[in-house]
Design a protein around this motif. Structure first.
Motif, PDB file in Angstrom:
ATOM      1  N   ALA A   8       0.823   7.276   4.595  1.00  0.00           N
ATOM      2  CA  ALA A   8       1.429   8.555   4.952  1.00  0.00           C
ATOM      3  C   ALA A   8       2.936   8.411   5.192  1.00  0.00           C
ATOM      4  CB  ALA A   8       0.749   9.151   6.186  1.00  0.00           C
ATOM      5  N   VAL A   9       3.370   7.284   5.726  1.00  0.00           N
ATOM      6  CA  VAL A   9       4.804   7.049   5.935  1.00  0.00           C
ATOM      7  C   VAL A   9       5.499   6.890   4.582  1.00  0.00           C
ATOM      8  CG1 VAL A   9       6.500   5.426   6.873  1.00  0.00           C
ATOM      9  CG2 VAL A   9       4.489   6.062   8.230  1.00  0.00           C
ATOM     10  N   ARG A  10       4.890   6.134   3.697  1.00  0.00           N
ATOM     11  CA  ARG A  10       5.468   5.963   2.349  1.00  0.00           C
ATOM     12  C   ARG A  10       5.498   7.302   1.614  1.00  0.00           C
ATOM     13  NH1 ARG A  10       1.673   1.802   2.188  1.00  0.00           N
ATOM     14  NH2 ARG A  10       0.677   2.739   0.380  1.00  0.00           N
ATOM     15  N   ASP A  13       8.356   9.393   2.930  1.00  0.00           N
ATOM     16  CA  ASP A  13       9.616   8.882   2.377  1.00  0.00           C
ATOM     17  C   ASP A  13       9.796   9.302   0.923  1.00  0.00           C
ATOM     18  OD1 ASP A  13      10.198   7.647   4.794  1.00  0.00           O
ATOM     19  OD2 ASP A  13       9.603   5.633   4.114  1.00  0.00           O
ATOM     20  N   GLU A  14       8.726   9.253   0.147  1.00  0.00           N
ATOM     21  CA  GLU A  14       8.808   9.627  -1.265  1.00  0.00           C
ATOM     22  C   GLU A  14       9.067  11.124  -1.418  1.00  0.00           C
ATOM     23  OE1 GLU A  14       8.886   9.587  -5.393  1.00  0.00           O
ATOM     24  OE2 GLU A  14       9.234   8.017  -3.916  1.00  0.00           O
ATOM     25  N   ILE A  19      12.744  15.541  -2.731  1.00  0.00           N
ATOM     26  CA  ILE A  19      13.479  16.752  -2.341  1.00  0.00           C
ATOM     27  C   ILE A  19      14.965  16.561  -2.626  1.00  0.00           C
ATOM     28  CG2 ILE A  19      14.221  18.149  -0.365  1.00  0.00           C
ATOM     29  CD1 ILE A  19      11.346  17.839   0.726  1.00  0.00           C
ATOM     30  N   GLN A  20      15.480  15.378  -2.372  1.00  0.00           N
ATOM     31  CA  GLN A  20      16.887  15.114  -2.687  1.00  0.00           C
ATOM     32  C   GLN A  20      17.135  15.190  -4.188  1.00  0.00           C
ATOM     33  OE1 GLN A  20      19.537  14.849  -0.565  1.00  0.00           O
ATOM     34  NE2 GLN A  20      20.647  15.016  -2.484  1.00  0.00           N
TER      35      GLN A  20
END
Length: 128
Positions: A8-10, A13-14, A19-20
């Protein structure tokens, strides 16, 4: 060696990275395509804004449960709740303009005789 972060953390981050990337693309797209993308981003239910709002609501529920057990300060839960409410309000405000945004994508349907929209002075309105 450090253990790998949980899935879930990865994933978070993805998604942030994606979004960027989307932001960079949106800044460079031609108007018609940018309008399509913006319409999908701003969709209060199924778009990016709606999904982020839902995510903050879920975070608020998590924080409430932990605040009730004393694991988190109540201020954390209250801040997440306020953020969720504000995002929801923003989604509702933008939803009022969804048809206008979609109309930009389709453009005039009457052909060459269509009247070009007149530019207007920008006026800031705030509703409370």
């Amino acid at each position: 060696m450090h253990p790998s972060p949980p899935y879930a953390v990865r994933l978070a981050d993805e998604i942030a990275r994606q979004i960027q990337v989307l932001n960079n693309h949106l800044a460079q797209l031609p108007a018609g395509q940018a309008t399509q993308v913006l319409g999908r981003i701003l969709d209060a239910e199924d778009g990016l804004l709606g999904r982020v709002t839902s995510l903050v609501i879920t975070g608020s529920h998590f924080a409430k449960d932990h605040a009730e057990r004393g694991a988190l300060p109540a201020e954390v839960w209250l801040a997440l709740g306020r953020a969720a409410n504000q995002l929801d309000d923003i989604g509702l405000d933008l939803d009022e303009h969804a048809d206008t945004i979609r109309a930009l994508d389709t453009g005039p349907t009457t052909g060459a005789a269509a009247v070009q929209p007149a530019a207007s002075a920008l006026v800031v309105r705030r509703r409370r």
